[in-house]
Design an enzyme around this catalytic site. Structure first.
Site, PDB file in Angstrom:
ATOM      1  N   GLU A 296      -2.170  14.263  -4.986  1.00 12.61           N
ATOM      2  CA  GLU A 296      -1.219  13.914  -3.921  1.00 12.61           C
ATOM      3  C   GLU A 296      -0.990  12.417  -3.823  1.00 12.61           C
ATOM      4  O   GLU A 296      -1.286  11.793  -2.791  1.00 12.61           O
ATOM      5  CB  GLU A 296      -1.743  14.404  -2.562  1.00 12.61           C
ATOM      6  CG  GLU A 296      -1.317  15.773  -2.158  1.00 12.61           C
ATOM      7  CD  GLU A 296       0.169  15.907  -1.846  1.00 12.61           C
ATOM      8  OE1 GLU A 296       0.696  15.052  -1.130  1.00 12.61           O
ATOM      9  OE2 GLU A 296       0.784  16.858  -2.331  1.00 12.61           O
TER      10      GLU A 296
ATOM     11  N   ASP B 143     -11.700 -14.887  -0.485  1.00 15.91           N
ATOM     12  CA  ASP B 143     -11.696 -15.679  -1.725  1.00 15.91           C
ATOM     13  C   ASP B 143     -13.082 -15.594  -2.361  1.00 15.91           C
ATOM     14  O   ASP B 143     -14.052 -16.114  -1.806  1.00 15.91           O
ATOM     15  CB  ASP B 143     -11.327 -17.125  -1.352  1.00 15.91           C
ATOM     16  CG  ASP B 143     -11.495 -18.086  -2.514  1.00 15.91           C
ATOM     17  OD1 ASP B 143     -11.617 -17.623  -3.662  1.00 15.91           O
ATOM     18  OD2 ASP B 143     -11.486 -19.311  -2.256  1.00 15.91           O
TER      19      ASP B 143
ATOM     20  N   ASP C 172       9.045  -1.448  -2.137  1.00 17.45           N
ATOM     21  CA  ASP C 172       9.661  -2.595  -1.478  1.00 17.45           C
ATOM     22  C   ASP C 172      11.188  -2.473  -1.424  1.00 17.45           C
ATOM     23  O   ASP C 172      11.820  -2.100  -2.429  1.00 17.45           O
ATOM     24  CB  ASP C 172       9.285  -3.848  -2.279  1.00 17.45           C
ATOM     25  CG  ASP C 172       9.750  -5.122  -1.624  1.00 17.45           C
ATOM     26  OD1 ASP C 172       9.218  -5.454  -0.565  1.00 17.45           O
ATOM     27  OD2 ASP C 172      10.659  -5.782  -2.179  1.00 17.45           O
TER      28      ASP C 172
HETATM   29  C1  GLC Z   1      10.417  -6.851   1.477  1.00 18.72           C
HETATM   30  C2  GLC Z   1       9.090  -7.555   1.636  1.00 18.72           C
HETATM   31  C3  GLC Z   1       9.342  -9.015   1.853  1.00 18.72           C
HETATM   32  C4  GLC Z   1      10.078  -9.557   0.664  1.00 18.72           C
HETATM   33  C5  GLC Z   1      11.366  -8.783   0.407  1.00 18.72           C
HETATM   34  C6  GLC Z   1      11.957  -9.089  -0.939  1.00 18.72           C
HETATM   35  O1  GLC Z   1      11.161  -6.888   2.633  1.00 18.72           O
HETATM   36  O2  GLC Z   1       8.374  -6.982   2.700  1.00 18.72           O
HETATM   37  O3  GLC Z   1       8.147  -9.725   2.054  1.00 18.72           O
HETATM   38  O4  GLC Z   1      10.377 -10.902   0.877  1.00 18.72           O
HETATM   39  O5  GLC Z   1      11.125  -7.395   0.399  1.00 18.72           O
HETATM   40  O6  GLC Z   1      11.141  -8.599  -1.962  1.00 18.72           O
END
Ligand code: GLC
Length: 569
Positions: free
Chosen positions: A264, A22, A200
């Protein structure tokens, strides 16, 4: 053999921005704080950083609910601050990849606000809207975080789909404008110079268009936490919600876009399915080997089985990627600890991660042996999924208050997201805040679980990590070498070789996972090996191979004469 790409040689370090450092004393991590701590990563010896989401977000899912894809959360700083951080990281030779959430946005994102404003809005179909049925939602699909995957919108009289929380509506990737808008986001960050993306929850991007009910009998088991079900149960329940057709074409399109940039840039998929490698060179660069970490005990047998399967399954040209921890799971120290030897085991596990074939991902704080924090009150919890699951348990599953509380407190993902522990000053040096930090600091910072305590102690976990990382960097076989298992039936120790055909280097890795001495004989056509590292107290630089004694939890790395091929084991 081709020279390896940067992302094949690199060790990645995951930073959770809210918890790392922080800089302005508000109790929340930020870019100035991270910038000021960049030398930690350099001194540790990692090569690249993966930043968990840094975007503006109402923070219902800790930033994985993005409200603006081309900006920085005000509590983390500004876009300029991001650029300064990126430049400073690059100046130190560190690459930076950022998290990209493609499947859903926040319900506060202007796209969703527009989409929900009326049935006829041009952006209505950017999300997945359906009429209900006489029973309620369009079908019986479930949210991965528990409960129905559909939420009714009073204003427009339809349901919208969300694979995760209701505050995370799914984008409709069948709509060409959604794709184009998201590719603009990708270009925005690539133009700024990021080195790639961790993608994600990619498995959830498409849904089956028929919206058929899954056939799994749910009556006996209310779905609260999908993670508590077996792999087969999850597969059946999410049959029409994950890994639907179109995904690989989409990822290949993204790869083509990313490849138009120099340097890359890399795509790392949050999925374990090796299909995401495409033909080995036309889809995602890296896909996590999650099956390695999905176990209660990392036994030699589990690791051997995992490696045997994984390395055979990878398409030719694809490169493995291993991890043992991240922001969604209990910390490694706890998860694989036996309650007595957690520290020694954590070192063996770190050594495993850093010596297996593939790119390692290390979660912040693992280099210190940071441990889970046990929460005792819901009011301290910031991961709203705990609150959501608590409600489901008490209101829908008939679980009593105390049991529900215990259940969610033991599992909240906040346990592994507490502030980084830098030193013994207030808030462990994470923050100068006069009041509380966003999540409590683990009190064990007062017992030496800090960077400052450990950096000058040659016996510390941090010094151990630095040594192994430095050794890895100067030992081509540990980066590029293939993997060959020795003693395939050993119960308590893992023995394997890494051979790099380019340099000819051959390394032997022995990891004792037990609290007992292990005696072994390596019958090969060399009498001895040259010791590169041992966590035991060995004084001889040579290791006679006919009779090796490993002390409890010993980590031993040695180099074998490369001239002759390795004979029988
Ligand atoms: C992935 C992330 C997780 C999140 C989920 C929904 O699994 O690692 O933290 O809650 O996606 O976005």
């Amino acid at each position: 053999m081709k020279t390896l790409k940067w992302w094949q040689q690199a060790v990645f370090y995951q930073i959770y921005p809210r918890s790392f450092a922080d800089g302005n004393g508000d109790g929340i991590g930020d870019f100035p704080g991270m910038l000021a701590r960049l030398d930690h990563m350099v001194e540790l010896g990692v090569d690249a950083i993966w930043l968990s989401p840094h975007y503006p977000s109402p923070f219902r899912d800790c930033g994985y609910d993005i409200a603006d894809y081309t900006d920085v959360a005000p509590e983390y700083g500004s876009l300029d601050g991001f650029c300064r951080f990126l430049t400073a990281a690059h100046a130190r030779g560190l690459r930076v990849i950022i998290d990209l959430v493609l499947n859903h946005t926040s319900d506060q994102h202007p796209w969703f606000q527009a989409s929900r404003s009326s049935r006829t809005h041009p952006q209505r179909d950017w999300y997945v809207w359906r009429d209900g049925t006489p029973d309620g939602p369009p079908n019986n699909w479930v949210s991965i975080f528990g409960g129905s995957a559909w939420t009714y919108d009073e204003a427009t009289g339809q349901y919208y789909y969300h694979a995760f929380l209701k505050e995370q509506p799914d984008l409709n990737w069948c709509h060409p404008d959604v794709k184009e808008a998201m590719w603009q986001v990708v270009r925005f960050w690539l133009d700024l110079g990021v080195d790639g993306f961790r993608l994600d929850a990619i498995g959830t991007i498409f849904e089956h268009p028929d919206l058929s009910n899954h056939q799994f009998p749910l009556t006996h088991k209310p779905i609260i936490d999908i993670g508590s079900l077996s792999g087969e149960e999850i597969r059946q329940i999410l049959q029409f919600q994950i890994h639907q057709p179109g995904l690989h074409e989409l990822m290949q399109e993204l790869r083509t876009l990313v490849d138009t940039y120099p340097g890359e840039r890399v795509l790392v998929g949050e999925d374990e399915n090796v299909m995401f490698h495409g033909d080995g060179d036309n889809e995602l660069h890296l896909v996590f080997n999650f099956p390695l970490m999905q176990t209660h005990a990392l036994t030699p047998a589990h690791i051997r089985d995992n490696q045997a399967l994984r390395l055979t399954d990878l398409p030719s040209g694809a490169w493995p990627c291993n991890t043992l921890g991240n922001h969604d799971v209990s910390r490694m120290w706890h998860r694989y600890g036996d309650g007595l030897h957690n520290d020694a085991l954590a070192r063996v596990h770190l050594a495993l991660l850093l010596t297996l074939r593939g790119t390692p991902f290390l979660y912040y704080g693992e280099e210190l042996g940071m441990t889970d924090l046990h929460f005792s009150a819901l009011s301290d919890v910031r991961d709203t999924i705990a609150l959501h699951q608590f409600r489901l348990l008490t209101e829908q599953a008939g679980v009593g208050y105390a049991d529900a509380l215990q259940h969610v407190l033991a599992r909240t993902r906040d346990r592994c997201r507490t502030p980084m522990q830098w030193d013994r000053s207030r808030h462990a040096g994470f923050s100068q805040a006069s009041s509380a930090t966003w999540l409590p600091v683990h009190p064990n910072y007062l017992q030496g679980i800090t960077v400052e305590d450990q950096k000058s102690d040659p016996q510390s976990m941090l010094s151990f990590c630095r040594q192994i990382l430095a050794l890895r960097r100067r030992t081509p076989a540990l980066i590029a070498g293939d993997y060959r298992v020795l003693h395939p039936h050993s119960e308590h120790y893992l023995a394997f070789l890494r051979h790099d055909p380019l340099s000819g280097q051959l390394c032997l890795i022995l990891l004792n996972f037990s609290a007992h001495v292990q005696e072994l004989t390596l019958t090969c056509n060399r009498p001895e090996a040259r010791l590169l590292f041992s966590s035991g107290s060995r004084s001889e630089p040579q290791l006679p191979l006919a009779s090796v004694t490993l002390v409890p939890y010993e980590i031993l790395i040695a180099e074998l004469d490369p001239c002759a091929p390795y004979g029988s084991d």
